[in-house]
Design an enzyme around this catalytic site. Structure first.
Site, PDB file in Angstrom:
ATOM      1  N   ALA A  32       0.848  -0.946  -0.023  1.00 55.86           N
ATOM      2  CA  ALA A  32       0.004   0.037   0.054  1.00 55.86           C
ATOM      3  C   ALA A  32       0.939   1.154  -0.178  1.00 55.86           C
ATOM      4  O   ALA A  32       1.654   1.509  -0.995  1.00 55.86           O
ATOM      5  CB  ALA A  32      -0.837   0.271   1.132  1.00 55.86           C
ATOM      6  N   ASP A  41      -2.513 -13.001  -3.966  1.00 57.97           N
ATOM      7  CA  ASP A  41      -1.948 -11.483  -3.748  1.00 57.97           C
ATOM      8  C   ASP A  41      -0.709 -11.538  -3.444  1.00 57.97           C
ATOM      9  O   ASP A  41       0.169 -10.780  -3.806  1.00 57.97           O
ATOM     10  CB  ASP A  41      -3.234 -10.926  -2.804  1.00 57.97           C
ATOM     11  CG  ASP A  41      -2.887  -9.489  -2.526  1.00 57.97           C
ATOM     12  OD1 ASP A  41      -2.714  -8.764  -3.227  1.00 57.97           O
ATOM     13  OD2 ASP A  41      -2.287  -9.126  -1.431  1.00 57.97           O
ATOM     14  N   LYS A  86       2.748 -10.042  -5.257  1.00 57.88           N
ATOM     15  CA  LYS A  86       3.734  -9.010  -4.143  1.00 57.88           C
ATOM     16  C   LYS A  86       5.216  -9.689  -4.274  1.00 57.88           C
ATOM     17  O   LYS A  86       5.975  -8.854  -4.684  1.00 57.88           O
ATOM     18  CB  LYS A  86       3.135  -8.874  -2.822  1.00 57.88           C
ATOM     19  CG  LYS A  86       1.803  -8.057  -3.005  1.00 57.88           C
ATOM     20  CD  LYS A  86       1.256  -7.698  -1.662  1.00 57.88           C
ATOM     21  CE  LYS A  86       0.200  -6.981  -1.659  1.00 57.88           C
ATOM     22  NZ  LYS A  86      -0.472  -6.692   0.045  1.00 57.88           N
TER      23      LYS A  86
END
Length: 368
Positions: free
Chosen positions: A162, A229, A233
């Protein structure tokens, strides 16, 4: 002695001090992150740059030169021309004057497939999506080549962590001549949130629903629970570190029951409570041993592994709360004590703020 300035000189100085450079934005995706980014842009009063939203779209509708106030008041995009990814890229390219930033907040494979064409034609990109960077190695290499060529800037800081400075930290280390030897830790704020909720007695299925409603998870929570996910990453981290990896080289432990894989997202959430007993038992067993469950990824030049591990309750990973991530970066220079990046790794506000930071970063490169 009195110093007198001519009025024309003062006026000229004031004009220069308030004149801001323009950056145009097209925001694809008006949901949790895209909608929050639109709000942040509308509130931004930057001393150097003026950001103008020239277009927005979701999976159904596209609006050019939208009424941003109306868009924010309605909190969703409910009208416009049909979204057509056969025509949007050409219109973006034709409207680009070297100051257009395309923001992809969709997570869509179709949208991510447009990146190379846009970059090659001078459209800059800032994205929290992991899709493009986790396609084949050749596609990733093409995006980085386009960025390095100076044709257009490509920023994806928010694809991992993020708003945390993980990607920029790696780039700084590499630019200084260091070599990344290992990256490990929790790279999913969603997973931290789920296991923290589980430790607090919240049923697993309820924790998943709360994560989705709070904007912590992907639109389909199975993208998080499957490990996909986190796998993406760590694939991005490995590739950014200069290593060649394909997705099928990653070993991933999934949290999605086999019987629920092929269901719709709604059906998946409806049937997930059947597995609450399993997770309650597994969490209790870990706590008996003074351990906590964490979803951990590890990259070395030899491979990438992603899955559930039990960690000591009083360890840094065991102490994670909320949506925190904790990434440990080992290098040739930092080989015994790693660089640690820790903080919220999920949430619409921190992600949108990180994308906005990438946009300003692009502006600083192309306009200064």
């Amino acid at each position: 002695m009195t110093l007198t300035l001519k009025k024309s000189s003062i006026d000229s100085h004031q004009e220069l001090s308030v004149k801001r450079k323009h950056i145009n934005l097209f925001i694809a995706g008006t949901g949790a992150v895209g909608g929050t980014l639109t709000q942040l842009v509308s509130q931004l009063d930057h001393s150097l740059y003026e950001l103008n939203i020239i277009g927005v779209c979701n999976s159904k509708f596209t609006q050019w030169n939208p009424d941003v106030d109306q868009l924010l008041n309605e909190n969703r995009l409910t009208e416009g021309t049909p979204t057509d990814w056969d025509t949007i890229p050409d219109k973006l390219i034709n409207n680009s004057k070297g100051n257009l930033v395309f923001v992809d907040a969709t997570g869509s494979e179709i949208v991510a497939r447009q990146y190379q064409n846009l970059l090659d034609h001078g459209v800059h990109i800032a994205t929290p999506s992991k899709r493009a960077n986790s396609f084949g190695q050749d596609y990733f290499d093409g995006l980085i080549k386009a960025n390095n060529s100076g044709r257009a800037q490509y920023r994806y800081e928010t694809a991992v962590g993020a708003g945390l400075p993980v990607i920029s930290t790696l780039k700084t280390l590499l630019n200084s001549g260091d070599e990344i030897t290992k990256i490990t830790g929790v790279a999913s704020g969603t997973m931290t949130y789920l296991f923290t909720q589980l430790q607090n007695g919240v049923p697993f299925s309820e924790a998943v629903k709360k994560a989705k409603e709070g904007g912590y998870s992907e639109p389909d929570p199975r993208d998080d629970l499957s490990g996909e996910d986190v796998a993406r990453k760590f694939l991005i981290l490995a590739r950014t570190s200069g290593y060649k990896f394909e997705r099928d080289q990653i070993r991933v432990d999934t949290l999605v029951p086999e019987k629920l894989i092929s269901l719709s997202a709604e059906e998946f959430l409806d049937q997930l409570p059947e597995y609450d007993g399993h997770w309650k038992s597994r969490n209790a067993q870990a706590m008996v041993n003074n351990q906590k469950l964490r979803y951990i990824g590890t990259f070395t030049p030899e491979g990438i592994n992603v899955g559930i591990e039990e960690v000591k309750g009083d360890s840094p990973l065991g102490g994670l709360k909320g949506t925190d991530n904790l990434i440990q970066i080992y290098t040739k220079r930092y080989n015994s004590s790693p660089i640690i990046v820790q903080g919220p790794g999920a949430g619409r506000e921190v992600t949108a703020a990180g994308v906005l930071g990438d946009i300003i970063d692009i502006a600083e490169v192309i306009l200064d």
